[in-house]
Write a protein that holds these residues in place. Structure first.
Motif, mmCIF file in Angstrom:
data_model
loop_
_atom_site.group_PDB
_atom_site.id
_atom_site.type_symbol
_atom_site.label_atom_id
_atom_site.label_comp_id
_atom_site.label_asym_id
_atom_site.label_seq_id
_atom_site.Cartn_x
_atom_site.Cartn_y
_atom_site.Cartn_z
ATOM 1 N N LYS A 1 21.039 -13.115 99.728
ATOM 2 C CA LYS A 1 22.280 -12.977 98.986
ATOM 3 C C LYS A 1 22.136 -12.132 97.727
ATOM 4 O O LYS A 1 23.066 -12.068 96.907
ATOM 5 N N VAL A 2 20.981 -11.490 97.571
ATOM 6 C CA VAL A 2 20.786 -10.496 96.517
ATOM 7 C C VAL A 2 20.501 -9.137 97.146
ATOM 8 O O VAL A 2 21.133 -8.135 96.800
ATOM 9 N N LEU A 3 19.553 -9.117 98.082
ATOM 10 C CA LEU A 3 19.196 -7.873 98.777
ATOM 11 C C LEU A 3 19.687 -7.849 100.222
ATOM 12 O O LEU A 3 19.982 -6.778 100.752
ATOM 13 N N ILE A 4 19.725 -9.015 100.862
ATOM 14 C CA ILE A 4 20.231 -9.078 102.237
ATOM 15 C C ILE A 4 21.248 -10.218 102.346
ATOM 16 O O ILE A 4 21.146 -11.223 101.647
ATOM 17 N N HIS A 5 22.207 -10.026 103.231
ATOM 18 C CA HIS A 5 23.229 -11.046 103.440
ATOM 19 C C HIS A 5 22.633 -12.213 104.223
ATOM 20 O O HIS A 5 21.797 -12.016 105.115
ATOM 21 N N TYR A 6 23.083 -13.418 103.888
ATOM 22 C CA TYR A 6 22.652 -14.611 104.625
ATOM 23 C C TYR A 6 23.834 -15.548 104.793
ATOM 24 O O TYR A 6 24.482 -15.925 103.810
ATOM 25 N N ASP A 7 24.115 -15.908 106.045
ATOM 26 C CA ASP A 7 25.202 -16.847 106.330
ATOM 27 C C ASP A 7 24.909 -17.535 107.654
ATOM 28 O O ASP A 7 25.061 -16.941 108.723
ATOM 29 N N PRO A 8 24.469 -18.797 107.634
ATOM 30 C CA PRO A 8 24.127 -19.492 108.880
ATOM 31 C C PRO A 8 25.313 -19.690 109.815
ATOM 32 O O PRO A 8 25.133 -19.860 111.020
ATOM 33 N N HIS A 9 26.534 -19.638 109.288
ATOM 34 C CA HIS A 9 27.708 -19.785 110.142
ATOM 35 C C HIS A 9 27.766 -18.683 111.207
ATOM 36 O O HIS A 9 28.274 -18.915 112.309
ATOM 37 N N LEU A 10 27.252 -17.518 110.888
ATOM 38 C CA LEU A 10 27.318 -16.398 111.822
ATOM 39 C C LEU A 10 26.569 -16.685 113.116
ATOM 40 O O LEU A 10 26.938 -16.192 114.178
ATOM 41 N N ALA A 11 25.518 -17.498 113.031
ATOM 42 C CA ALA A 11 24.701 -17.791 114.213
ATOM 43 C C ALA A 11 25.357 -18.788 115.145
ATOM 44 O O ALA A 11 24.923 -18.951 116.284
ATOM 45 N N PHE A 12 26.408 -19.471 114.660
ATOM 46 C CA PHE A 12 27.025 -20.523 115.459
ATOM 47 C C PHE A 12 28.507 -20.279 115.719
ATOM 48 O O PHE A 12 29.203 -21.154 116.213
ATOM 49 N N ALA A 13 28.973 -19.086 115.420
ATOM 50 C CA ALA A 13 30.396 -18.802 115.599
ATOM 51 C C ALA A 13 30.837 -18.976 117.043
ATOM 52 O O ALA A 13 31.946 -19.460 117.316
ATOM 53 N N GLU A 14 29.982 -18.585 117.986
ATOM 54 C CA GLU A 14 30.327 -18.734 119.403
ATOM 55 C C GLU A 14 29.923 -20.104 119.943
ATOM 56 O O GLU A 14 30.663 -20.722 120.712
ATOM 57 N N MET A 15 28.767 -20.592 119.546
ATOM 58 C CA MET A 15 28.290 -21.873 120.065
ATOM 59 C C MET A 15 29.140 -23.041 119.574
ATOM 60 O O MET A 15 29.390 -24.009 120.318
ATOM 61 N N ILE A 16 29.607 -22.954 118.315
ATOM 62 C CA ILE A 16 30.455 -24.004 117.747
ATOM 63 C C ILE A 16 31.700 -23.315 117.171
ATOM 64 O O ILE A 16 31.781 -23.077 115.953
ATOM 65 N N PRO A 17 32.658 -22.955 117.998
ATOM 66 C CA PRO A 17 33.808 -22.179 117.519
ATOM 67 C C PRO A 17 34.731 -22.935 116.570
ATOM 68 O O PRO A 17 35.384 -22.315 115.727
ATOM 69 N N ASP A 18 34.782 -24.254 116.696
ATOM 70 C CA ASP A 18 35.631 -25.035 115.798
ATOM 71 C C ASP A 18 35.009 -25.052 114.401
ATOM 72 O O ASP A 18 33.883 -25.528 114.210
ATOM 73 N N GLU A 19 35.748 -24.570 113.422
ATOM 74 C CA GLU A 19 35.191 -24.423 112.074
ATOM 75 C C GLU A 19 34.805 -25.759 111.455
ATOM 76 O O GLU A 19 33.752 -25.880 110.812
ATOM 77 N N ALA A 20 35.620 -26.770 111.642
ATOM 78 C CA ALA A 20 35.316 -28.081 111.057
ATOM 79 C C ALA A 20 34.040 -28.653 111.659
ATOM 80 O O ALA A 20 33.193 -29.213 110.941
ATOM 81 N N GLU A 21 33.884 -28.519 112.971
ATOM 82 C CA GLU A 21 32.671 -29.019 113.621
ATOM 83 C C GLU A 21 31.449 -28.223 113.176
ATOM 84 O O GLU A 21 30.368 -28.783 112.959
ATOM 85 N N ARG A 22 31.642 -26.922 113.049
ATOM 86 C CA ARG A 22 30.531 -26.072 112.607
ATOM 87 C C ARG A 22 30.110 -26.430 111.192
ATOM 88 O O ARG A 22 28.917 -26.484 110.882
ATOM 89 N N ARG A 23 31.069 -26.712 110.349
ATOM 90 C CA ARG A 23 30.738 -27.105 108.973
ATOM 91 C C ARG A 23 30.001 -28.444 108.958
ATOM 92 O O ARG A 23 29.074 -28.643 108.167
#
Length: 208
Positions: A15-37
């Motif tokens: 988050k300073v030199l490279i972007h990091y967001d674990p949600h991106l890895a589960f967008a398809e596997m867990i499409p429901d946002e509440a469940e993913r959170r």
């Protein structure tokens, strides 16, 4: 040139030199946002992942999480398998600031909370991570920010005078940890604000 002009600039990475967001890895596997959170806050949480940054092996981490949530074994194992999706790109302007400092003759190193294996993977994907003089990786030394020990390890390993070291991190408590260890600190918000903060300290770096 200001009296407190840093001799050493130390960058955090995620988050300073490279972007990091674990949600991106589960967008398809867990499409429901509440469940993913829920999954990323209760199953494979930040605190769970931080233990890998501290050096816990992935098989041990997966076993611990599966014991808590056996019905989510596939999702848990996907965390490491799909880690590359969590770091999709670099922040080009931040990288330009770092490389500009190096080109200007400033001593630049990195200090990061990162699992050992994923950091080496990141270095291969983002070659600029090999350009600074060196790096302290939490997973290698068994200490994590913001604990005092990792700042002291970094300073000793690289021969850095803490009073003349400037630490840059997107997490305020990590910056405070550096200050508690006698370093200067800048809380990273954007490359533009970082460039202004550096200029105020006598380190002018142009970014496009």
């Amino acid at each position: 040139m200001t009296a407190d002009r840093p001799r050493h600039v130390v960058f955090d990475i995620g988050k300073v030199l490279i972007h990091y967001d674990p949600h991106l890895a589960f967008a398809e596997m867990i499409p429901d946002e509440a469940e993913r959170r829920f999954f990323l806050s209760e199953v494979c949480s930040h605190e769970w992942n931080l233990e890998q940054d501290r050096g816990r092996p992935w098989p041990e981490a997966e076993a611990e999480a599966i014991a808590r949530h056996p019905d989510r074994e596939d999702q848990i194992r996907a965390f490491r398998r799909n880690w590359h999706l969590m770091v999709p790109h670099a922040y080009d302007k931040s990288v330009a600031v770092m490389l500009g400092l190096i080109e200007a003759g400033v001593d630049v190193t990195m200090l990061t909370n990162f699992a050992s294996d994923t950091f080496r993977e990141a270095q291969e994907r983002f070659p600029f991570l090999k350009v600074p003089r060196g790096v302290t990786v939490s997973g290698d030394v068994g200490e994590i920010k913001p604990d005092r020990a990792i700042y002291d390890i970094h300073a000793e390993s690289f021969g850095i005078d803490p009073a003349r070291a400037l630490f840059i991190d997107d997490t305020a408590k990590n910056v405070e940890g550096a200050r508690a260890a006698g370093w200067q600190g800048v809380h990273f918000v954007s490359p533009e604000r970082l460039a202004r903060a550096l200029a105020d300290l006598g380190l002018d770096v142009a970014i496009d």
